[in-house]
Design a protein around this motif. Structure first.
Motif, PDB file in Angstrom:
ATOM      1  N   LYS A 282     -11.200 -19.060  11.698  1.00  0.00           N
ATOM      2  CA  LYS A 282      -9.779 -19.202  11.046  1.00  0.00           C
ATOM      3  C   LYS A 282      -9.201 -18.272  11.757  1.00  0.00           C
ATOM      4  O   LYS A 282      -7.521 -18.374  11.324  1.00  0.00           O
ATOM      5  CB  LYS A 282      -9.930 -18.518   9.197  1.00  0.00           C
TER       6      LYS A 282
ATOM      7  N   PRO B 127     -16.855 -18.896   8.908  1.00  0.00           N
ATOM      8  CA  PRO B 127     -15.905 -19.707   8.099  1.00  0.00           C
ATOM      9  C   PRO B 127     -14.474 -18.985   8.553  1.00  0.00           C
ATOM     10  O   PRO B 127     -13.662 -19.152   9.259  1.00  0.00           O
ATOM     11  CB  PRO B 127     -15.802 -19.886   6.769  1.00  0.00           C
ATOM     12  N   ASN B 128     -14.599 -17.232   8.056  1.00  0.00           N
ATOM     13  CA  ASN B 128     -13.486 -16.256   8.118  1.00  0.00           C
ATOM     14  C   ASN B 128     -12.674 -16.165   9.809  1.00  0.00           C
ATOM     15  O   ASN B 128     -11.863 -15.757   9.783  1.00  0.00           O
ATOM     16  CB  ASN B 128     -13.704 -15.417   7.263  1.00  0.00           C
TER      17      ASN B 128
ATOM     18  N   LYS C 110     -16.481 -25.149  15.761  1.00  0.00           N
ATOM     19  CA  LYS C 110     -16.305 -25.735  14.275  1.00  0.00           C
ATOM     20  C   LYS C 110     -18.502 -25.984  14.049  1.00  0.00           C
ATOM     21  O   LYS C 110     -18.830 -26.186  12.932  1.00  0.00           O
ATOM     22  CB  LYS C 110     -16.447 -27.748  15.082  1.00  0.00           C
TER      23      LYS C 110
ATOM     24  N   ASP D  69     -30.427 -25.039  15.838  1.00  0.00           N
ATOM     25  CA  ASP D  69     -29.692 -24.621  14.717  1.00  0.00           C
ATOM     26  C   ASP D  69     -27.622 -25.093  15.245  1.00  0.00           C
ATOM     27  O   ASP D  69     -27.118 -25.207  14.171  1.00  0.00           O
ATOM     28  CB  ASP D  69     -29.872 -23.630  13.447  1.00  0.00           C
TER      29      ASP D  69
ATOM     30  N   GLU E 248     -18.255 -21.464  13.004  1.00  0.00           N
ATOM     31  CA  GLU E 248     -17.472 -22.011  11.506  1.00  0.00           C
ATOM     32  C   GLU E 248     -18.157 -22.742  10.447  1.00  0.00           C
ATOM     33  O   GLU E 248     -18.501 -21.892   9.032  1.00  0.00           O
ATOM     34  CB  GLU E 248     -16.523 -22.432  11.375  1.00  0.00           C
ATOM     35  N   ARG E 249     -19.731 -22.560  10.582  1.00  0.00           N
ATOM     36  CA  ARG E 249     -20.135 -23.255   9.326  1.00  0.00           C
ATOM     37  C   ARG E 249     -21.338 -22.301   8.944  1.00  0.00           C
ATOM     38  O   ARG E 249     -21.422 -21.582   7.623  1.00  0.00           O
ATOM     39  CB  ARG E 249     -21.877 -24.194   9.481  1.00  0.00           C
ATOM     40  N   CYS E 250     -21.140 -20.927   9.432  1.00  0.00           N
ATOM     41  CA  CYS E 250     -21.416 -19.510   9.299  1.00  0.00           C
ATOM     42  C   CYS E 250     -20.391 -18.803   9.064  1.00  0.00           C
ATOM     43  O   CYS E 250     -20.700 -17.866   8.499  1.00  0.00           O
ATOM     44  CB  CYS E 250     -22.523 -19.190  10.037  1.00  0.00           C
TER      45      CYS E 250
END
Lengths: 449, 181
Positions: A115, A111-112, A104, A72, A107-109
């Protein structure tokens, strides 16, 4: 007989140790059949034999619990710059993987988290090193002696281990020795991802507990220039942690880790955690009023860090030295005071910061005076061309980069020995020494031998 | 009947006639527009310009391009136009259509750096498009532990990430191999 008894004790001790981290020999025959695809399963089972340490860590992780496995995070599309088939199990199949996993992917799971990290000073760790000529020449010219074979060893073994690097791949898509392995926090990956979650949540366990303990920060925030772990140990917070921190609770849910789970804050508590009414944040700059690493401290009123946006637009920049709270340094301080309020009275907090702020401002008076002398000497041609051979420059450098940071960081994090003996005391010695050299050069019009 | 009432009746018929005729013309026109909009929405139309051939080729090898158990295809515009309102859909269609026409005929389509463009795919792939087919995605992913965590932030509006920021390559299988110069 004594030898035998000792041996038995040693064996028992080793078993106890192994039980603590999970028995790696058990992992080698691991079969998993829950929540994974066939391909995902075969990665886990084969790597349990090939790299049992990785699988053991994963088995202990939250990822393991929710069925996020090797594939994954490590599988990438064929046209990803990191895509490779350097693994027998997938050679010739449609599956491509990358040993490197960039934010990258994370951040798919998350994201915050990514960020917020990008909005923090941590994000510029590696890119700014590339952007600053002084750092490049220190590593490769002064330390690396411009040696054709050895000039990259100072940065690979030193700087980039904390700062991170701009990772390059060889023709087999394997990372080069000059740029990897490292655990630097600002890594730039070939797919354009910036940052390194593994700096604090080491792979493949990615533990929240680990990141909440001071050790996660201490591997970089130490030493003469920013002795933050030493400062913490010198503070009452560190005192309590060292006395009883091994019994505290570190795995409460994010935003629910509160006093009671612990009796004193760790680094993560003040700089990141959702404590009281505050939200959790991966922006470690957000609650900071000052930039206390700079030659002269200014308040952090520059908004968010900008280096990632710059990089995405094709520019390598120094980033935003005044990155902090989006609403400015006042809002930042007020958030930090909210952290303190969970345990301390208002008077305690206000008084503490009143004097700590004064210590920062006191430092600024030293730095301003010293800088004036250095600027004047430079203007009059009274500095060595090779600045690292120049006594005045070296004193100035130590004044701000070592002693001055200790003075300011010691004050703002409650470490008396660093605020004073390793701090302001050394700074006042430095400026006296600098003044003597300055007077001598101005009077004689030349650089002393 | 006086001449006046006769005149009146005539003009009423005339007005009715105008409305009927207008209605018919309007219907024909909107039928034409509908056919036009329909005809210009799929790979057959988009590949009229050879610039789009790599996108089409990689699309045919993707689940969205028909390589799936049922052979269902999502049309180009299903992803590449917004589906929030008909007005916005048509406006965006006209805007991008005119832009592409201009660049194709008066610009230099060969100089386009497609890899660079892919970096901001979110500007030309619309979440409202994804969601108009994947209508039950929110419910469907709550039962799957992996997808649940990933989509939770999205559906609870705690992230501004767009679908294609995580689902890179969606719609075009290994697009990178096809758009290499």
């Amino acid at each position: 007989m004594l030898k035998r008894i000792l041996f038995i004790f040693l064996a028992l001790g080793l078993t106890a140790f192994a039980a603590n981290v999970g028995d790696v020999t058990n992992v080698k025959t691991l079969k998993v059949n829950r929540g994974l695809t066939d391909a995902g399963k075969s990665c886990v089972e084969c790597h349990a034999k090939m790299t049992p340490g990785h699988v053991n860590d994963w088995k202990e992780s939250r990822h393991g619990h929710v069925g996020v496995s090797c594939i994954d995070c490590h599988s990438v599309k064929k046209d990803n710059p990191m895509a490779a088939q350097n693994c027998k199990g997938i050679k010739g199949t449609e599956i491509f993987v990358s040993a490197l996993v960039s934010p990258k992917t994370c951040e798919r799971c998350h994201p915050n988290e990514v960020k917020e990290f990008h909005q923090s000073g941590h994000a510029r760790a590696a890119i700014q090193v590339k952007a600053k000529k002084g750092m490049q020449s220190l590593m490769q010219h002064f330390e690396g002696r411009d040696h054709k074979d050895f000039k990259h060893s100072p940065e690979a073994t030193g700087c980039m281990q904390c700062h991170g690097s701009i990772i390059k791949l060889d023709k087999d898509k394997r990372p080069t020795a000059e740029t990897w392995p490292n655990y630097g926090i600002g890594n730039v990956y070939p797919d354009g991802g910036v940052g390194n979650c593994k700096s604090c949540h080491s792979g493949h366990k990615f533990s929240i507990e680990e990141a909440r303990k001071p050790a996660a920060c201490a591997s970089c925030h130490l030493g003469p220039d920013h002795p933050d772990i030493e400062i913490y140990n010198n503070s009452m917070h560190g005192h309590i942690f060292n006395a009883e921190g091994s019994k505290w609770k570190y795995d409460s849910a994010p935003d629910a880790w509160e006093p009671g789970d612990y009796r004193a804050p760790t680094c993560a508590t003040c700089h990141m955690s959702g404590i009281g009414d505050l939200k959790t944040t991966h922006n470690v700059s957000k609650r900071l009023k000052w930039n206390i690493w700079a030659p002269i401290s200014k308040t952090r009123d520059g908004g968010y860090e900008t280096v990632v946006a710059d990089y995405e637009n094709g520019k390598i920049t120094k980033g935003n030295a005044l990155a902090g709270h989006p609403k400015g340094s006042k809002a930042a301080r007020s958030e930090m005071e909210q952290v303190c309020a969970s345990c301390h009275t208002k008077t305690h907090t206000k008084n503490f910061f009143t004097m700590a702020d004064k210590h920062v401002k006191l430092y600024n008076t030293y730095a301003t005076d010293a800088k004036k002398m250095i600027d004047e000497l430079t203007k009059k041609g009274l500095m060595h061309k090779d600045k690292w051979s120049d006594k005045a420059f070296k004193i100035w450098y130590h004044l701000w980069h070592h002693e001055g940071r200790r003075m300011r960081q010691g004050a703002l994090m409650g470490a008396p020995d660093y605020a004073h003996w390793h701090g302001v005391f050394e700074v006042q010695q430095d400026i006296r020494e600098l003044k003597l050299i300055y007077d001598k050069r101005i009077k004689s019009g030349k650089i002393e031998d | 009947m006086s001449r006046n009432t006769e005149k009146k009746a005539k003009s009423i018929w005339f007005i009715i006639g105008i409305f009927v005729l207008g209605g018919i013309i309007g219907l024909l026109f909107s039928f034409g527009v509908a056919v036009g909009v329909h005809k210009t929405s799929d790979d057959k139309f988009c590949t009229v310009c050879h610039t789009m051939q790599p996108m089409a080729d990689s699309y045919y090898l993707d689940a969205h391009g028909g390589k799936n158990a049922n052979g269902v295809q999502a049309k180009c515009v299903d992803c590449h136009l917004p589906h929030d309102s008909l007005a916005n859909y048509l406006f965006e269609k006209a805007r991008t259509g005119l832009h592409d026409f201009r660049v194709q005929n008066f610009g230099d389509p060969k100089s386009i750096d497609w890899e660079e463009k892919r970096k901001h795919a979110k500007r030309f792939v619309f979440d409202t498009g994804c969601m108009s087919c994947h209508t039950n995605l929110e419910n469907a992913t709550t039962g799957n532990t992996k997808a649940f965590v990933a989509h939770k932030e999205y559906f609870e509006k705690r992230t501004d990430k767009k679908c294609v920021e995580c689902h890179k390559n969606v719609g075009h299988h290994i697009l990178g191999d096809y758009i290499k110069k």
